[in-house]
Design a protein around this motif. Structure first.
Motif, PDB file in Angstrom:
ATOM      1  N   TYR A 173     -15.869   4.047 -16.263  1.00 39.44           N
ATOM      2  CA  TYR A 173     -14.899   3.222 -15.922  1.00 39.44           C
ATOM      3  C   TYR A 173     -14.341   2.305 -17.173  1.00 39.44           C
ATOM      4  CZ  TYR A 173     -15.436   4.549 -11.119  1.00 39.44           C
ATOM      5  OH  TYR A 173     -15.688   5.151 -10.122  1.00 39.44           O
ATOM      6  N   GLN A 187     -13.012  -1.817 -17.790  1.00 40.86           N
ATOM      7  CA  GLN A 187     -12.828  -2.884 -16.957  1.00 40.86           C
ATOM      8  C   GLN A 187     -12.429  -4.175 -17.952  1.00 40.86           C
ATOM      9  OE1 GLN A 187     -16.325  -4.986 -15.003  1.00 40.86           O
ATOM     10  NE2 GLN A 187     -15.086  -5.623 -13.253  1.00 40.86           N
ATOM     11  N   GLY A 241     -11.933  -9.970 -15.546  1.00 37.88           N
ATOM     12  CA  GLY A 241     -11.583 -10.508 -14.459  1.00 37.88           C
ATOM     13  C   GLY A 241     -10.589  -9.444 -13.489  1.00 37.88           C
ATOM     14  N   MET A 242     -10.593  -8.206 -14.151  1.00 36.99           N
ATOM     15  CA  MET A 242      -9.728  -7.097 -13.532  1.00 36.99           C
ATOM     16  C   MET A 242     -10.388  -5.878 -12.827  1.00 36.99           C
ATOM     17  SD  MET A 242      -6.870  -8.424 -14.686  1.00 36.99           S
ATOM     18  CE  MET A 242      -5.477  -6.931 -14.392  1.00 36.99           C
ATOM     19  N   GLU A 243      -9.749  -5.147 -12.309  1.00 36.97           N
ATOM     20  CA  GLU A 243     -10.438  -4.033 -11.614  1.00 36.97           C
ATOM     21  C   GLU A 243     -10.914  -3.033 -12.466  1.00 36.97           C
ATOM     22  OE1 GLU A 243      -7.018  -4.557 -11.808  1.00 36.97           O
ATOM     23  OE2 GLU A 243      -6.011  -2.879 -10.773  1.00 36.97           O
ATOM     24  N   LEU A 244     -11.693  -2.121 -11.965  1.00 41.35           N
ATOM     25  CA  LEU A 244     -12.134  -0.966 -12.676  1.00 41.35           C
ATOM     26  C   LEU A 244     -11.480   0.033 -12.600  1.00 41.35           C
ATOM     27  CD1 LEU A 244     -14.820  -2.724 -11.431  1.00 41.35           C
ATOM     28  CD2 LEU A 244     -15.979  -0.583 -12.155  1.00 41.35           C
ATOM     29  N   GLN A 301     -14.674  -3.674 -21.361  1.00 44.36           N
ATOM     30  CA  GLN A 301     -16.121  -3.472 -21.097  1.00 44.36           C
ATOM     31  C   GLN A 301     -15.927  -2.102 -20.319  1.00 44.36           C
ATOM     32  OE1 GLN A 301     -19.345  -5.652 -19.279  1.00 44.36           O
ATOM     33  NE2 GLN A 301     -18.366  -5.464 -17.493  1.00 44.36           N
ATOM     34  N   LEU A 343     -18.273   0.776 -18.219  1.00 44.61           N
ATOM     35  CA  LEU A 343     -19.182   0.850 -17.093  1.00 44.61           C
ATOM     36  C   LEU A 343     -19.303   2.400 -17.134  1.00 44.61           C
ATOM     37  CD1 LEU A 343     -17.758  -2.008 -14.877  1.00 44.61           C
ATOM     38  CD2 LEU A 343     -20.096  -1.838 -15.905  1.00 44.61           C
ATOM     39  N   GLN A 374      -7.462 -14.089  -5.543  1.00 44.03           N
ATOM     40  CA  GLN A 374      -8.051 -13.596  -6.803  1.00 44.03           C
ATOM     41  C   GLN A 374      -9.535 -14.451  -7.159  1.00 44.03           C
ATOM     42  OE1 GLN A 374      -5.441 -14.172 -10.039  1.00 44.03           O
ATOM     43  NE2 GLN A 374      -6.754 -13.416 -11.301  1.00 44.03           N
ATOM     44  N   GLY A 380     -23.428  -4.504 -14.070  1.00 44.28           N
ATOM     45  CA  GLY A 380     -22.604  -3.547 -13.333  1.00 44.28           C
ATOM     46  C   GLY A 380     -22.396  -3.974 -12.078  1.00 44.28           C
ATOM     47  N   PRO A 381     -21.418  -3.347 -11.322  1.00 46.98           N
ATOM     48  CA  PRO A 381     -21.418  -3.596  -9.681  1.00 46.98           C
ATOM     49  C   PRO A 381     -22.338  -2.976  -9.143  1.00 46.98           C
ATOM     50  CG  PRO A 381     -19.249  -3.018 -10.758  1.00 46.98           C
ATOM     51  CD  PRO A 381     -20.406  -2.797 -11.898  1.00 46.98           C
ATOM     52  N   THR A 426     -18.453 -11.648  -8.517  1.00 48.05           N
ATOM     53  CA  THR A 426     -17.349 -11.087  -8.387  1.00 48.05           C
ATOM     54  C   THR A 426     -17.296  -9.891  -7.418  1.00 48.05           C
ATOM     55  OG1 THR A 426     -16.436 -11.729 -10.467  1.00 48.05           O
ATOM     56  CG2 THR A 426     -15.355  -9.906  -9.495  1.00 48.05           C
ATOM     57  N   PHE A 445     -15.589  -6.790  -5.399  1.00 48.08           N
ATOM     58  CA  PHE A 445     -14.509  -5.623  -5.339  1.00 48.08           C
ATOM     59  C   PHE A 445     -14.815  -4.734  -4.112  1.00 48.08           C
ATOM     60  CE2 PHE A 445     -13.282  -5.954  -9.719  1.00 48.08           C
ATOM     61  CZ  PHE A 445     -14.153  -6.355 -10.531  1.00 48.08           C
ATOM     62  N   PHE A 454     -10.229   0.873  -7.071  1.00 49.39           N
ATOM     63  CA  PHE A 454     -10.884  -0.417  -6.872  1.00 49.39           C
ATOM     64  C   PHE A 454      -9.881  -1.467  -6.678  1.00 49.39           C
ATOM     65  CE2 PHE A 454     -15.612  -0.468  -7.403  1.00 49.39           C
ATOM     66  CZ  PHE A 454     -15.868   0.731  -8.052  1.00 49.39           C
ATOM     67  N   GLY A 455     -10.013  -2.552  -5.850  1.00 48.99           N
ATOM     68  CA  GLY A 455      -9.096  -3.650  -5.810  1.00 48.99           C
ATOM     69  C   GLY A 455      -9.202  -4.333  -7.019  1.00 48.99           C
ATOM     70  N   GLN A 456      -8.536  -5.680  -7.076  1.00 46.18           N
ATOM     71  CA  GLN A 456      -8.564  -6.241  -8.349  1.00 46.18           C
ATOM     72  C   GLN A 456      -9.644  -7.321  -8.579  1.00 46.18           C
ATOM     73  OE1 GLN A 456      -6.115  -5.958  -5.918  1.00 46.18           O
ATOM     74  NE2 GLN A 456      -4.512  -4.682  -7.263  1.00 46.18           N
ATOM     75  N   GLY A 457     -10.594  -7.549  -7.646  1.00 45.73           N
ATOM     76  CA  GLY A 457     -11.458  -8.445  -7.797  1.00 45.73           C
ATOM     77  C   GLY A 457     -11.367  -9.576  -7.249  1.00 45.73           C
ATOM     78  N   THR A 512     -13.541 -13.637  -7.523  1.00 41.20           N
ATOM     79  CA  THR A 512     -14.433 -14.339  -8.202  1.00 41.20           C
ATOM     80  C   THR A 512     -14.719 -15.420  -6.979  1.00 41.20           C
ATOM     81  OG1 THR A 512     -13.688 -13.821 -10.264  1.00 41.20           O
ATOM     82  CG2 THR A 512     -15.166 -15.686 -10.095  1.00 41.20           C
TER      83      THR A 512
END
Lengths: 112, 114
Positions: free
Chosen positions: A35, A37, A40-43, A88, A90, B9, B43-44, B87, B89, B104-107, B109
């Motif tokens: 992925y 990224q 501050g944004m989506e993957l 980034q 992942l 957001q 990582g998530p 964060t 997601f 994925f959604g935009q996340g 924080t």
């Protein structure tokens, strides 16, 4: 803690250089993913693999390439890095027949 | 059709508050909805997931509410703690799909103040 590793964790490199981002997992997972990224944004999925010798492009177009010669190893290569590749990256893996993806810690790439 | 829209957001709550993060999807073929938590430099990691056959799922202080007709789902964090600052997601996929592709959604924080 998932057993999935990425190296390097941080990389600053000049334009035009060839780079390889390493990803390894010790869980024996068949499926692996890359992925991208932005902060501050989506993957966004850029590559995935069903297993050895199987690779597919993801939903986001990328100039990178991947290979899967061994189950545990899924490296990503950029032949000629550009500032637009700064992001980034992942890596993730998943066991066939399961839903959960396990993520590595990521490689933060900066191309100057 | 493939998008997952997440809001807000960013979110700031006091310790003990109940932050709520919302997601909406378009593709009715999706039937697996996980939430991932990501700390800085990591990582998530999967937090909790739900399928459309139930309207709510709880795991500890984390609850997913699911509204199939509205194509929306939400994460609620009960008694939030500073350690929950991360964060979050949401994502959507097809259950046990061969590709396992997650959208994925935009996340969001989240900051939980002491």
């Amino acid at each position: 803690e998932a057993d999935i590793y990425q190296t390097p964790r941080y990389l600053v490199i000049g334009t035009g250089k060839k780079i390889t981002l390493e990803c390894s997992q010790t869980m024996g997972h068949d499926k692996m993913y890359w992925y991208q990224q932005d902060p501050g944004m989506e993957l966004h999925l850029i590559h995935y693999s069903y297993g050895v010798n199987s690779t597919e492009k993801g939903d986001l177009s990328s100039e990178s390439t991947v290979s899967r010669i061994r189950t545990e190893h899924f490296p990503l290569t950029l032949e000629s890095a550009r500032p637009s590749h700064t992001s980034q990256y992942l890596c993730a893996s998943r066991l066939a027949g399961a839903n959960e993806q396990y993520f590595g810690p990521g490689t933060r790439l900066t191309v100057t | 059709q493939q998008q997952v829209k997440q809001s807000p957001q960013s979110l700031i709550v006091q310790k003990g508050g109940i932050p709520i993060i919302n997601c909406a999807y378009e593709n009715t073929a999706f039937d697996y909805f996980p939430w991932y938590q990501q700390f800085p430099g990591k990582g998530p990691a999967l937090l909790i997931a739900i399928r459309p056959d139930v309207s709510e799922k709880k795991e500890g202080r984390f609850t997913i509410s699911f509204n199939k007709s509205a194509k929306q789902f939400s994460l609620h964090i009960m008694d939030s703690q500073p350690g929950d600052s991360a964060t979050y997601f949401c994502a959507a996929s097809k259950w046990l799909s061969n590709t396992g592709k997650l959208i994925f959604g935009q996340g969001t924080t989240l900051q939980v103040k002491p």
